[in-house]
Design an enzyme around this catalytic site. Structure first.
Site, PDB file in Angstrom:
ATOM      1  CB  THR A 153     -51.370  34.599  40.058  1.00 23.76           C
ATOM      2  OG1 THR A 153     -52.063  35.582  39.279  1.00 23.76           O
ATOM      3  CG2 THR A 153     -50.080  35.189  40.567  1.00 23.76           C
TER       4      THR A 153
ATOM      5  CD  GLU B 209     -38.685  17.677  49.480  1.00 24.28           C
ATOM      6  OE1 GLU B 209     -37.919  16.710  49.673  1.00 24.28           O
ATOM      7  OE2 GLU B 209     -38.708  18.685  50.203  1.00 24.28           O
TER       8      GLU B 209
ATOM      9  CG  ASP C 248     -46.407  37.646  34.878  1.00 26.93           C
ATOM     10  OD1 ASP C 248     -47.515  37.104  35.076  1.00 26.93           O
ATOM     11  OD2 ASP C 248     -45.738  38.187  35.782  1.00 26.93           O
TER      12      ASP C 248
ATOM     13  NE  ARG D 128     -53.206  35.142  47.888  1.00 22.85           N
ATOM     14  CZ  ARG D 128     -53.301  36.299  47.212  1.00 22.85           C
ATOM     15  NH1 ARG D 128     -54.490  36.739  46.836  1.00 22.85           N
ATOM     16  NH2 ARG D 128     -52.217  36.987  46.913  1.00 22.85           N
TER      17      ARG D 128
ATOM     18  CE1 TYR E 283     -42.351  18.450  52.080  1.00 26.15           C
ATOM     19  CE2 TYR E 283     -43.496  19.128  54.080  1.00 26.15           C
ATOM     20  CZ  TYR E 283     -42.532  19.352  53.110  1.00 26.15           C
ATOM     21  OH  TYR E 283     -41.755  20.487  53.181  1.00 26.15           O
TER      22      TYR E 283
ATOM     23  CE  LYS F 285     -52.940  39.094  40.393  1.00 27.28           C
ATOM     24  NZ  LYS F 285     -51.814  38.155  40.547  1.00 27.28           N
TER      25      LYS F 285
END
Length: 408
Positions: free
Chosen positions: A220, A50, A194, A229, A48, A223
Site C-alpha cells: 500500500t 483505461e 507484501d 490511499r 478516465y 502507511k
C-alpha cells in the site's frame, strides 16, 4: 473548504479536529503532505485513463501518460525495481493481481497466519486468497514468537507451494528475504513480499528490501510511505506483462489518475534525506516506546520491534484488547485491538493491542516523548474502569499535542 455543503464541511471539520487532538497510534495510518492532498484534488480527478501509457482506450491521454510514467520511474528508482505498476486501487487488489498472474485457482500458496501477524490476503479462509487457493499458514515459533526459517523450509518443501506470499500486518521483526529466496528456490515457488506496512522504511533503507530477492513486491502507499490511499506492485521484468495484464483488464477498470499523481508526489518526497531521517525516527520511536512499556510491566510480542509497530500483550493487566482500545480512545490515544500469537481469547476480544509510530513521528514526536506516551497508556490500563482518569488523560493529550503541527 466545501462552501456549498455546510453539513459535510461540518463533519470534515469535526474529523480534522479529532485527528489533531489525539495520539494516533494505529500503525497503518499517517498524515500526508499538502502536496499529496493537492494532487488528489487536482483536475486529474476528471479524467478516465483505461489502459496503460501509450495504449489507452480513451483519447486525451498525452498528459496522463506522462503522469503515470513519472510515477513509474520514481518508484523504480526509489526501490531499485525492474518494473512498477502504479494502478492498483489498494493493497488487497494488488495482492489479488499477483496471485492471479503467478498461479491458478486450487494451487497451493503459503503465507503468514493471521494470528502470527499476517494479512487476510495471505491465505485466510474468509478471504479470496483462502477460498480460491489451497492456503497453508506459516506460524511463528510459540516460544520466540518469531519466524523459524528451518521450520518454514521444512513446511514449504513438504507443501510445494506455487507462491510464498510473505508479508505482515502485525509482525514486528525484520524478514530475512535472502533466506526466504533460498527456500522458495528449493521448493520451486515464486516469492512475493507484501511490504504494505514497511514500504516507507524499505525506501529509506532502515528495513531490509525484498526487491533483489522477490519475484514481485506488493504494497500500500499510505502507511509508512506517507502517500495517498492506494497500492503498487514492483516485479521482475519477466513478470511485468502478466501482472500488468491482470491488474487491467483482469480485475480493474480505469486507474484513479489523481491517486497516481499523488503517489508520484509521495515517491519524490520519499527520495529525500529528510524522509530517510524521518523513517529512522519512526523506528527509533517504536523501539523506545516498546522498551518504555516493558519497563512499566507490559510484554511486547517477540520481545521488541525492528520496524514501526508492536503488539502489546495485555494479560498481565487482566484486560482484553477491545476493552483497552475503547478505553484508550476515550483517553485520546487511538490504537486497535489485536491478537497475540496462539491467542487464547476470541478474535473480537483478543489479548493484545497494536501500536505504531508513523503518525506521531510525522507530527514531530521523538524518543524523549515516548516515556510520556507509555505513561498515559499504562495509566489507562491500570484504571480501566475509571472515566475520570480517561477524561483527565484526554485533556493532557490534547494540551500536549498543541505544540506539534498537524500538517507537514
Amino acid at each position: 473548504m466545501i462552501t456549498y455543503d455546510d453539513e459535510l464541511q461540518t463533519l470534515l471539520d469535526e474529523e480534522e479536529a479529532r485527528q489533531k487532538s489525539v495520539l494516533r497510534l494505529i500503525p497503518s495510518e499517517n498524515i500526508v503532505s499538502d502536496g499529496v492532498r493537492e494532487a488528489l484534488g487536482s483536475v486529474l480527478v476528471n479524467k478516465y485513463s483505461e489502459g496503460y501509457p501509450g495504449k489507452r482506450y480513451y483519447q486525451g491521454q498525452a498528459v496522463l501518460d506522462k503522469v503515470e510514467r513519472l510515477a513509474q520511474s520514481r518508484a523504480k528508482a526509489l526501490f531499485g525495481a525492474e518494473h512498477a505498476n502504479v494502478q492498483s486501487y489498494s493493497g488487497s487488489p494488488a495482492n489479488m493481481a499477483v496471485y492471479m498472474a503467478l498461479c491458478a485457482p486450487g494451487d497451493t500458496i503459503i503465507g503468514l497466519g493471521l494470528n502470527s501477524g499476517g494479512h487476510l490476503t495471505h491465505g485466510r479462509n474468509v478471504n479470496f486468497s483462502g477460498k480460491l487457493y489451497n492456503a497453508q499458514p506459516i506460524e511463528v515459533n510459540p516460544e520466540t514468537e518469531a519466524l523459524d526459517y528451518d521450520e518454514i523450509e521444512r513446511q514449504c518443501i513438504e507443501a510445494k507451494p506455487k507462491v510464498m506470499f510473505i508479508g505482515t500486518t502485525s509482525y514486528s521483526r525484520a524478514f530475512d528475504f535472502a533466506r526466504l529466496r533460498d527456500i522458495a528456490d528449493k521448493c520451486g515457488a515464486y516469492l512475493v513480499a507484501d511490504i504494505a506496512h514497511v514500504a516507507g522504511l524499505v525506501a529509506a533503507g532502515v528495513y531490509p528490501s525484498p526487491v533483489p530477492y522477490a519475484d514481485a513486491v506488493t504494497m500500500t502507499t499510505h502507511k509508512t510511505l506517507r502517500g495517498p490511499r492506494g497500492g503498487m506492485i514492483l516485479c521482475k521484468e519477466k513478470h511485468a506483462k502478466a501482472i500488468d495484464r491482470t491488474v487491467f483488464p483482469g480485475i480493474q477498470g480505469g486507474p484513479h489518475m489523481n491517486q497516481v499523481a499523488a503517489l508520484a508526489v509521495a515517491l519524490k518526497e520519499a527520495a529525500t534525506d529528510d524522509f530517510k531521517a524521518y523513517s529512522r525516527q519512526i523506528v527509533d520511536n517504536a523501539q523506545c516506546l516498546a522498551q518504555c512499556l516493558v519497563d512499566r510491566g507490559l510484554r511486547i510480542v517477540s520481545g521488541g520491534t525492528d520496524c514501526h509497530l508492536m503488539v502489546v500483550d495485555l494479560r498481565a493487566k487482566s484486560v482484553d484488547g477491545k476493552t483497552a482500545a475503547i478505553a484508550l480512545e476515550e483517553s485520546g490515544i487511538v490504537c486497535n485491538f489485536n491478537a497475540i500469537p496462539y491467542d487464547p481469547n476470541p478474535p473480537m476480544r483478543p489479548s493484545g493491542i497494536r501500536l505504531g509510530t508513523p503518525s506521531i513521528t510525522t507530527r514531530g514526536l521523538k524518543t524523549e516523548h515516548m516515556p510520556q506516551v507509555a505513561d498515559w497508556i499504562v495509566r489507562v490500563l491500570d484504571h480501566i474502569d475509571d472515566p475520570s482518569i480517561r477524561a483527565g488523560i484526554a485533556d493532557e493529550v490534547r494540551q500536549f499535542l498543541a505544540q506539534f503541527p498537524y500538517n507537514h
